[in-house]
Enzyme design. Structure first.
Site, mmCIF file in Angstrom:
data_model
loop_
_atom_site.group_PDB
_atom_site.id
_atom_site.type_symbol
_atom_site.label_atom_id
_atom_site.label_comp_id
_atom_site.label_asym_id
_atom_site.label_seq_id
_atom_site.Cartn_x
_atom_site.Cartn_y
_atom_site.Cartn_z
ATOM 1 N N CYS A 87 0.836 -1.203 0.000
ATOM 2 C CA CYS A 87 0.000 0.000 0.000
ATOM 3 C C CYS A 87 0.870 1.252 0.000
ATOM 4 C CB CYS A 87 -0.991 -0.052 1.170
ATOM 5 S SG CYS A 87 -2.404 1.040 0.919
ATOM 6 N N HIS A 204 -3.669 -5.705 0.889
ATOM 7 C CA HIS A 204 -3.092 -5.943 2.222
ATOM 8 C C HIS A 204 -3.159 -7.421 2.613
ATOM 9 C CE1 HIS A 204 -2.619 -1.762 3.718
ATOM 10 N NE2 HIS A 204 -3.656 -1.485 2.935
ATOM 11 N N GLU A 206 -1.526 -8.828 4.842
ATOM 12 C CA GLU A 206 -1.361 -8.945 6.300
ATOM 13 C C GLU A 206 -2.701 -8.838 7.034
ATOM 14 O OE1 GLU A 206 -0.906 -6.236 4.624
ATOM 15 O OE2 GLU A 206 -1.092 -4.407 5.827
#
Lengths: 233, 727
Positions: A87, A204, A206
């Site tokens: 990002c 993302h 994560e």
């Protein structure tokens, strides 16, 4: 795997990324402040997190790319180190000249936060090798400036060199216009450097690497890193 | 700059009534200086002094074993076990958002986040309750777009997940939208920071962003009605900088961990004035400020401007003097201003110096303690006219119309502009009953919801007030959380009108009764009055923000059932259509009484739902609210991607059965094998339960009529974009 997460003022996915790296590696990531001039010794992976470094002022990632620590990150990358930017981290890597192309305002002009499907376009990288047969994954995006822009020559080169890591696709794996959340050229969601050791991506992984959060499709990326580092060692 | 002469007319320009100005003259036994007048106007306006509402706010239940800190501080604090606490509050930014939607809403978010981290808590969740005028009104679309963008720009950059809220449309908000922002944070229960100063001669430190001329007089603006000139008040709106706020958060939490902080207060409404007075007043100390030391962003600012500026992202702190170097180093690290601007003094005095002159010398305690307090006359709201006959209509057609209506269509258009997953602990995302956020590093979680049904409050303030709390209780219970406490954000019209004051009093009575009965004390809140334009008041809108606890994520109840589940309704149905979403959305009608809330039944039903989950008997639950059984079933079907079939009920018209809004009800889904045991437990708990249908297939069937799930999804999910003219 020894990893570090770079923290800029305005980073806000630093903890999220450190949790995912730490869970995969079995040892905590070190947090490195942007004003530091050097990285901790013996690192395998440097990760640049999402967020709004320097408030996205001037241009997303532009000010962070000129932070003292980024000289050390660029040196690390030039020595073949593994660097991951997610990002805002992707924006910073582009602004630092470590990845080609540009990231522009989303086509809708709106911030977009939702799950998207990605196709894993290559397994030939330390970030994607563990995806195996899992070629369509679901992870979130959350950004305002995520339209990946490349001219025809660059897009063709990335394609020819198998450097497109992820594309936005629908649930069936087709890279349709409707599946593209931001207007990226060729539905490109993530790109690799020419030595395949640097990855920048807008989505993302994560955020969906823990079953309690509703999915684990992001987890193979962190497993890939651990395996890649272990092979070398 | 020469200062204007202080007299009654200048006082009136500052929003002070003649008797209030006289009160100041009596108190001082002299004419106040220009700066002093500004300070009084800031402290004595409705927004800061609660002068019309205080008498009634005192009646709310605020105590309970779970309460660590109730109203009066920056935010309320609730014990969540294991030495942890949740800190939360909701606050309005209505007037600024109407004048300048993006910045008005953004700074509303900034203000509420500051309230939370001032107390030592890291914000972990935000919500917002928004009320706009009818979509056809020429201003509405730009207000919606601007407010949503503003909230997103601030929360997303700051890095707090915006996980829930409400959006409503009603012509009563045409000239006065409501933006209520909620934030919650997590702290160690023994490391909460308060605003009371202590110790004489302690340095008063200014932290954060520089002071500019933005927002001068903002709190006074927010305490007056709007006329035609609302847009001209744009300069009173502040400009937000979430990047500075993020750094301020990190710097403050580092500073608090270093042990340097005696007390801390954010500079919100009426900036430096309010924060300094608050710290002195609570600590029984005086404060001396030297404005020459205040970091300014503009040149030649006067004492008056500095004392009234509402520049954002600023804090005031009383520091342990021996820790000054440590504190300064932390703020240097984050590139934020740090300046000693004064010190505490033993006498009851607020002394403000600038350019070698004394600009204000006031008795400090009187600024808050002597603020006027009113017992405004009020009249009880007269009973609503009885419900006129409701026409017949095919229930499936009615359902499709409701699911695509402005007030019931999917809010994804809104919450997809908010980062609702940052911090990677969001377990239940927006669009469900309540959002669920994991307590980082544990298996515990907190549930958050914001609720009120202004239609009900208008028709019957007491029942409407009860219902707002009851619906919050129900939303929390439906996610499996134990409701802990609420924050109230009370939005009303002009309290000087007895009928408006009557709405306020009625709602407070209802809220108080519900909070008492449901064991959810009010621990923080905010009152926003004078929400009127050209004499037209908004609907009474007491937004309730509520927090619940899941001691383990295993307690969480999903909203999506499995295919083949039996559907059971918990609670009693009479088919109440007065003030229902059905008659409002389909026919623009608002007749009939609001549904009444049986608080004992409400509590028992919520406890039963959680007990059924603990017994492992149910696969999903959803609360029944706007649109009743039909809408609840459709929402569960859409969440699961499986159809549902509901049976008609004997002795009730199809519309009353499927869309009646009786309170205290849930729709639960369970495997066939569990139905008998659920029925047994419900009977034992004296809670009505009845089987109402099944899940499965690809249609939503209401009695004998049906609509395809895909058709329903289409109208529901494109509804908002259609409203905004984008689809």
């Amino acid at each position: 795997m020894k990893s570090a997460v770079i923290v800029f003022p305005g980073s806000n996915c630093d903890r999220d990324l450190a949790v995912a790296l730490g869970a995969a590696a079995g040892r905590p990531a070190s947090m490195v402040w942007h004003k530091d001039a050097a990285l901790p010794p013996g690192l395998d992976v440097v990760a640049i997190p999402g967020g709004f470094s320097f408030g996205d002022y001037l241009r997303c990632g532009a000010i962070a790319a000129r932070s003292p620590i980024m000289r050390a990150v660029v040196d690390f990358a030039h020595r073949g180190g593994i660097v991951l930017g997610i990002c805002n981290g992707f924006q910073i890597l582009i602004e630092a000249g470590l990845l080609p192309g540009a990231l522009m305002r989303n086509q809708t002009l709106k911030f977009v936060c939702r799950d998207v499907h990605l196709s894993v376009e290559t397994l030939q990288s330390p970030f994607t090798s563990a995806f195996g047969n899992q070629r369509v994954i679901r992870v979130p995006v959350a950004h305002h400036d995520g339209a990946y822009i490349a001219d025809y020559a660059l897009a063709a080169r990335l394609e020819a060199e198998d450097r497109i890591a992820f594309r936005y696709v629908d649930a069936d794996g087709d890279a349709t216009e409707a599946a593209n959340p931001n207007g990226s050229v060729g539905n490109i969601a993530g790109v690799l450097s020419d030595n395949r050791r640097i990855l920048g991506m807008m989505p993302h992984p994560e955020r969906l690497a823990d079953p309690q959060l509703g999915g684990t499709d992001g987890a193979p990326m962190f497993r890939s890193l651990v395996e890649a580092v272990a092979e070398v060692a | 700059m020469t200062e204007p002469a202080v007299n009654q007319s200048l006082a009136a320009d500052h929003g002070l009534k003649p008797d209030e100005y006289q009160r100041i003259l009596n108190l001082l036994e002299r004419t106040p200086t220009f700066t002093e007048l500004g300070i009084f106007s800031a402290m004595w306006n409705e927004h800061c002094s609660y002068k019309s509402s205080k008498k009634w706010l005192r009646t709310l239940p605020t105590k309970g074993p779970q309460v660590i800190c109730g109203p009066g501080e920056n935010a309320g604090v609730i014990d969540i076990g294991d030495g942890q606490a949740v800190v939360f509050k909701m606050e309005s930014h209505n007037h600024p958002s109407y004048i300048e939607p993006h910045q008005g809403a953004a700074t509303g978010v900034g203000g509420i986040l500051r309230d939370v981290f001032t107390m030592g808590a890291r914000p972990i969740a935000a919500m917002n309750a928004l009320s706009f005028g009818e979509i056809e009104h020429p201003k509405t679309r730009s207000l919606v777009a601007g407010v949503v963008e503003g909230i997103g720009s601030y929360g997303n950059c700051f890095g707090v997940p915006t996980v829930g809220g409400e959006v409503r449309f009603h012509p009563a908000y045409n000239g006065n939208c409501l933006v209520n922002a909620f934030a919650a944070g997590l702290a160690d229960a023994d490391k909460i920071f308060y605003s009371a100063a202590s110790g004489v001669g302690m340095p008063v430190v200014y932290l954060g962003a520089k002071t500019g001329r933005d927002g001068v007089g903002g709190a006074t603006m927010a305490s007056a009605e709007f006329g035609e000139d609302a847009e001209e008040k744009r300069p009173t709106v502040q400009v937000g900088d979430p990047f500075t706020e993020k750094r301020l958060l990190e710097a403050c939490l580092e500073l608090m961990a270093s042990g340097a902080v005696i007390s801390i207060q954010d500079m919100g409404a009426a900036g430096l004035t309010c924060s300094a007075v608050e710290m002195g007043d609570k600590g029984n100390l005086g404060i001396e400020l030297d404005l020459d030391a205040v970091p300014c962003r503009e040149q030649a600012m006067s004492a008056y401007e500095m004392m009234l500026s509402e520049s954002q992202e600023r804090m005031l702190m009383v520091l342990k003097p021996e820790k000054e170097a440590v504190a300064r180093a932390i703020f240097d690290k984050w590139d934020l201003d740090f300046a000693i601007v004064g010190h505490t003094i033993p006498e009851d005095r607020f002394l403000v110096k600038h350019d070698g002159e004394i600009k204000a010398d006031l008795p400090l305690k009187a600024l808050s303690g002597e603020a006027p307090e009113y017992d405004r006359p009020w009249v009880e709201t007269s009973a609503a006219r009885p419900l006129a006959p409701v026409p017949e209509m095919d229930p499936a057609e009615a359902l499709a119309a409701l699911m695509g209506s402005p007030n019931l269509c999917s809010r994804a258009w809104v919450w997809q502009q908010y980062d609702h997953m940052v911090m990677a602990d969001t377990v239940v995302r927006p669009g469900s009953d309540a959002a669920v956020v994991r307590v980082h590093g544990t298996q515990k979680a907190l549930a958050f919801t914001a609720d009120v049904t202004p239609r009900y409050c208008k028709a019957n303030p007491v029942e409407g007030g009860k219902q707002a709390v009851a619906e919050a209780f129900r939303n929390l219970s439906a996610t499996g959380a134990r409701p802990l406490a609420v924050t109230d954000n009370l939005n009303f019209g002009n309290p000087e009108k007895p009928e408006i004051m009557g709405q306020f009093v009625g709602c407070i009575k209802g809220i108080g009764a519900a909070c008492e009965a449901l064991d959810m004390p009010v621990v923080s809140g905010n009152v926003s009055l004078y929400n009127e334009t050209n004499g037209e008041a908004i609907l009474p809108t007491p937004s309730i923000g509520a927090v619940g606890l899941l001691t383990s994520l295993d307690e969480a109840i999903p909203m999506a059932p499995c295919a083949g589940d039996a559907l059971l309704m918990i609670g009693h149905s009479e088919g109440h259509l007065g003030q229902s979403a059905l008659i409002w959305e389909l026919w623009g009608r608002s007749d009939g009484d609001a549904p009444h809330v049986d608080l004992r039944a409400e509590r028992k039903a919520g406890e039963l739902v959680r007990a059924l989950k603990a017994e492992g008997l149910i696969s999903a639950a959803h609360d029944l609210s706007d649109g009743g059984l039909g809408v609840a079933a459709a929402e569960m079907a859409l969440a699961a991607g499986t159809g549902v079939a509901l049976d008609a009920a004997e002795g009730m018209t199809p519309l009353a059965w499927f869309f009646g809004e009786d309170q205290g009800r849930y729709l639960i889904a369970a495997p066939e094998a569990a139905v008998d045991e659920i029925t047994r437990l419900a009977i034992a708990a004296q809670v009505p339960v009845r089987r109402v249908g099944m899940t499965g297939g690809d249609t939503v069937r209401l009695g004998t009529s049906e609509v395809t799930l895909s058709g329903l999804r289409e109208v529901h999910e494109t509804g908002f974009a259609r409203l905004m003219g984008e689809a």
